[in-house]
Scaffold this motif. Structure first.
Motif, PDB file in Angstrom:
ATOM      1  N   ARG A   1       0.828  -1.209   0.000  1.00  0.00           N
ATOM      2  CA  ARG A   1       0.000   0.000   0.000  1.00  0.00           C
ATOM      3  C   ARG A   1       0.862   1.258   0.000  1.00  0.00           C
ATOM      4  NH1 ARG A   1      -5.447  -0.223   1.908  1.00  0.00           N
ATOM      5  NH2 ARG A   1      -6.239  -2.356   1.999  1.00  0.00           N
TER       6      ARG A   1
ATOM      7  N   TYR B 122       2.025   1.360  -3.777  1.00  0.00           N
ATOM      8  CA  TYR B 122       1.053   1.489  -4.868  1.00  0.00           C
ATOM      9  C   TYR B 122      -0.378   1.272  -4.394  1.00  0.00           C
ATOM     10  CZ  TYR B 122      -0.623   1.176  -9.705  1.00  0.00           C
ATOM     11  OH  TYR B 122      -1.275   1.403 -10.906  1.00  0.00           O
ATOM     12  N   GLY B 123      -0.734   1.794  -3.242  1.00  0.00           N
ATOM     13  CA  GLY B 123      -2.119   1.778  -2.799  1.00  0.00           C
ATOM     14  C   GLY B 123      -2.676   0.378  -2.574  1.00  0.00           C
ATOM     15  N   GLU B 124      -3.999   0.291  -2.609  1.00  0.00           N
ATOM     16  CA  GLU B 124      -4.672  -0.980  -2.339  1.00  0.00           C
ATOM     17  C   GLU B 124      -4.284  -2.058  -3.348  1.00  0.00           C
ATOM     18  OE1 GLU B 124      -8.837  -0.374  -2.148  1.00  0.00           O
ATOM     19  OE2 GLU B 124      -8.754   0.933  -0.380  1.00  0.00           O
ATOM     20  N   ARG B 125      -4.164  -1.678  -4.587  1.00  0.00           N
ATOM     21  CA  ARG B 125      -3.819  -2.653  -5.633  1.00  0.00           C
ATOM     22  C   ARG B 125      -2.424  -3.232  -5.368  1.00  0.00           C
ATOM     23  NH1 ARG B 125      -5.426  -4.062 -10.723  1.00  0.00           N
ATOM     24  NH2 ARG B 125      -3.883  -4.183 -12.405  1.00  0.00           N
TER      25      ARG B 125
ATOM     26  N   LYS C  63       2.894  -1.538 -10.324  1.00  0.00           N
ATOM     27  CA  LYS C  63       2.825  -0.149 -10.789  1.00  0.00           C
ATOM     28  C   LYS C  63       3.412  -0.006 -12.192  1.00  0.00           C
ATOM     29  CE  LYS C  63       4.039   4.525  -9.203  1.00  0.00           C
ATOM     30  NZ  LYS C  63       4.702   5.290  -8.093  1.00  0.00           N
TER      31      LYS C  63
ATOM     32  N   ASN D 238      -0.285   9.995   1.659  1.00  0.00           N
ATOM     33  CA  ASN D 238      -1.692   9.659   1.416  1.00  0.00           C
ATOM     34  C   ASN D 238      -2.552  10.865   1.070  1.00  0.00           C
ATOM     35  OD1 ASN D 238      -1.149   6.961   1.967  1.00  0.00           O
ATOM     36  ND2 ASN D 238      -1.644   7.159   4.139  1.00  0.00           N
TER      37      ASN D 238
ATOM     38  N   ASP E 162      -4.504  13.237  -1.073  1.00  0.00           N
ATOM     39  CA  ASP E 162      -5.070  12.976  -2.394  1.00  0.00           C
ATOM     40  C   ASP E 162      -5.599  14.233  -3.080  1.00  0.00           C
ATOM     41  OD1 ASP E 162      -7.259  13.496  -0.813  1.00  0.00           O
ATOM     42  OD2 ASP E 162      -8.158  11.507  -1.015  1.00  0.00           O
TER      43      ASP E 162
ATOM     44  N   GLN F 138       2.372  16.987  -3.105  1.00  0.00           N
ATOM     45  CA  GLN F 138       1.384  15.904  -3.056  1.00  0.00           C
ATOM     46  C   GLN F 138      -0.030  16.436  -3.236  1.00  0.00           C
ATOM     47  OE1 GLN F 138       2.585  12.864  -2.782  1.00  0.00           O
ATOM     48  NE2 GLN F 138       0.668  11.705  -2.754  1.00  0.00           N
TER      49      GLN F 138
END
Length: 542
Positions: A121, A124-127, A163, A488, A490, A509
């Protein structure tokens, strides 16, 4: 004009790189510390020598024959939950832990997979987290040991590969097929990485773990483990300890604890004794702001576990690092000779956390651990006292706010400020606590305020709580104030509040947000300006 030599620049870049690496490693471990603690408590309660085990040191406390809890031995792998429920129905509920075998599966599967998911995470985040977990499962099954190092390497690697894969067809997928392509590509990549982890990556990590374990055993066998303090104690002051502690000591310590019920490695860095001894010495023999603030810092360090609060004291008198090394080595020697250790990581390094992690191995082990803390504190106190007494006249005659400069140097080493450093400024009256420039007014309506820091916890959480109370007292409603990691952000936040050293990263960011920089998360004059700005927008009367 001030110039910086190329060598100094390279050294600073190297230190920054190691600090970032350490921050990344701790970012994988720290969010999952609660799981480590849960596993540690289950271990110390139900292994044969635990409170409720067959060899319990407390007569009459034996709950059930729970030897199988250490790894699913006997028929536990077959009986599983169905057998556990049957045992409960037949009044043999004490055997549930034995049937299910909590300790083994938790340390072999749960903890490494949590680390892998967190690491994925972060990249590359949840994926990334999903693919990292799948890939790490292959490494775990291929080695069949607690594969923490494998999770800390395979997790980020798998997320990074995911990614790069997504970049290959970014913007090239026909509308309506995005979910199909994304799910199947992640699933297929996860399968491939899991197979590679099983056949190739796992054996390599097994070899690395064996080498590191053998190195630790070699140091212990030759009674050389205390020399590790020569690296650890200076590294702590320079904020380079995370790469050592979370990258090596915690994974190896977990493996030792799973096998022996405790590990000395958990106490090499987390022992609060050296820091306590240093702060007590400044309390009795220090001068000026350092002497005035040391008693409060000692309480925060010893009971709160915030070790970074003593770093400015060491930096203000660099020779005291020798005292920290001696104290750390003395504590390690005590545990090595008498067999002291912890059942799980003490995080933070508070005497309270150390007690909880030590008591499961018996009262004798707890007393040994306490002795190691006392010895480490005493050795550091005596040596630091000699150093401070020898330089007392020159310290009193020195001009300028040397302690304030040390606080600033500590923040520079860490790459950010913190609530601990802010507390030191407030208690010492340091000139470093000067107010920051005024916030820039804006016409953008503010409804979502985010406090951001490296980890998204700790100081930013305290700052968010302070501002919520300010809004409440001012009668301003409808404002959401949260805290999160800079990574984090966004772009949805209307206002982002960060410490000055982190503002540029936050702007990159979340470029469309309003950004406010503060020196002190706990008590900044900027908060009143933010509240007033929102009041004016809402038309709220004072």
């Amino acid at each position: 004009m001030t110039t910086t030599s190329p060598a100094a620049t390279k050294a600073g870049d190297l230190r920054t790189g190691v600090q970032r690496f350490g921050t990344f490693l701790s970012g994988m471990i720290m969010p999952n510390i609660a799981a480590f603690i849960a596993w540690g408590f289950i271990t110390m309660l139900f292994i044969p020598a635990g409170f409720f085990g067959a060899e319990t040191p407390f007569p009459g406390w034996h709950w059930a024959p729970v030897a199988e809890i250490i790894g699913g031995g006997g028929d536990s792998a077959v009986i599983g939950w169905q057998g556990a429920m049957t045992a409960l129905a037949e009044g043999d509920g004490g055997n549930i832990f034995a049937y299910v075998g909590l300790v083994g599966p938790m340390v072999t599967y749960l903890l490494p997979l949590l680390i892998a998911n967190t690491a994925g995470r972060m990249v590359y985040g949840e994926r990334g987290g999903v693919v990292a977990t799948i890939a790490t499962m292959g490494v775990i099954v291929g080695t069949n040991i607690p594969m923490f190092l494998g999770a800390m390497i395979m997790g980020p690697l798998a997320a990074w590969i995911t990614k790069q894969m997504d970049r290959l067809w970014d913007g090239k997928i026909r509308p309506g097929f995005e979910m199909l392509v994304n799910n199947f590509s992640a699933g297929i990549l996860g399968m491939i990485l899991a197979i590679l982890g099983f056949f190739a990556f796992g054996p390599v990590m097994l070899g690395i773990s064996a080498v590191l374990g053998a190195a630790v055993d070699w140091l212990v066998s030759l009674s050389l483990l205390p020399i590790v303090s020569i690296i650890v104690e200076p590294a702590k002051v320079l904020f380079l300890n995370n790469a050592i502690n979370h990258g090596v000591f915690t994974p190896l310590g977990i493996e030792q604890a799973a096998e022996n019920g405790k590990s000395i490695l958990f106490l090499i860095e987390a022992n609060p004794g050296p820091g306590l001894g240093l702060l007590l010495a400044f309390t009795f023999f220090g001068v000026g702001a350092a002497k005035a603030s040391a008693p409060g810092a000692a309480i925060i360090q010893f009971f709160g576990g915030i070790h970074e609060i003593y770093f400015p004291y060491a930096l203000s008198k660099p020779t005291t690092i020798l005292a920290l090394i001696a104290g750390g080595a003395a504590g390690v020697t005590t545990n090595m000779i008498l067999g002291g250790g912890l059942a799980f990581p003490a995080a933070p390094g508070s005497i309270i956390a150390v007690t909880a992690a030590a008591i499961g191995s018996g009262v004798g082990n707890l007393l040994v651990v306490y002795l190691s803390v006392v010895v480490a504190a005493a050795v550091t106190f005596l040596i630091t006292g000699v150093i401070l007494r020898a330089s007392r006249k020159s310290d009193l005659a020195a001009e300028g706010d040397t302690f304030g400069a040390a606080i600033a140097q500590t923040e520079a080493n860490k790459g950010k400020s913190s609530a601990a450093m802010d507390a030191l400024r407030a208690s010492s009256g340091s000139a470093a606590n000067a107010a920051a420039p005024a916030a820039v007014a804006t016409d953008r309506r503010i409804e979502n305020v985010v406090f951001a820091c490296d980890a998204g916890m700790g100081s930013s959480a305290m700052g968010a709580s302070v501002l919520r109370n300010r809004f409440k007292k001012a009668g301003v409603d409808g404002i959401t104030v949260t805290n999160q990691a800079i990574a984090n952000l966004d772009g949805t936040a209307d206002l982002v509040i960060t410490q000055q050293q982190l503002t540029d990263r936050a702007k990159a960011q979340s470029p469309n947000s309003i950004h406010v920089s503060v020196d002190n998360f706990m008590n900044s004059p900027k908060y009143e300006e933010v509240v007033e700005m929102v009041r004016e927008q809402r038309g709220t009367e004072a």
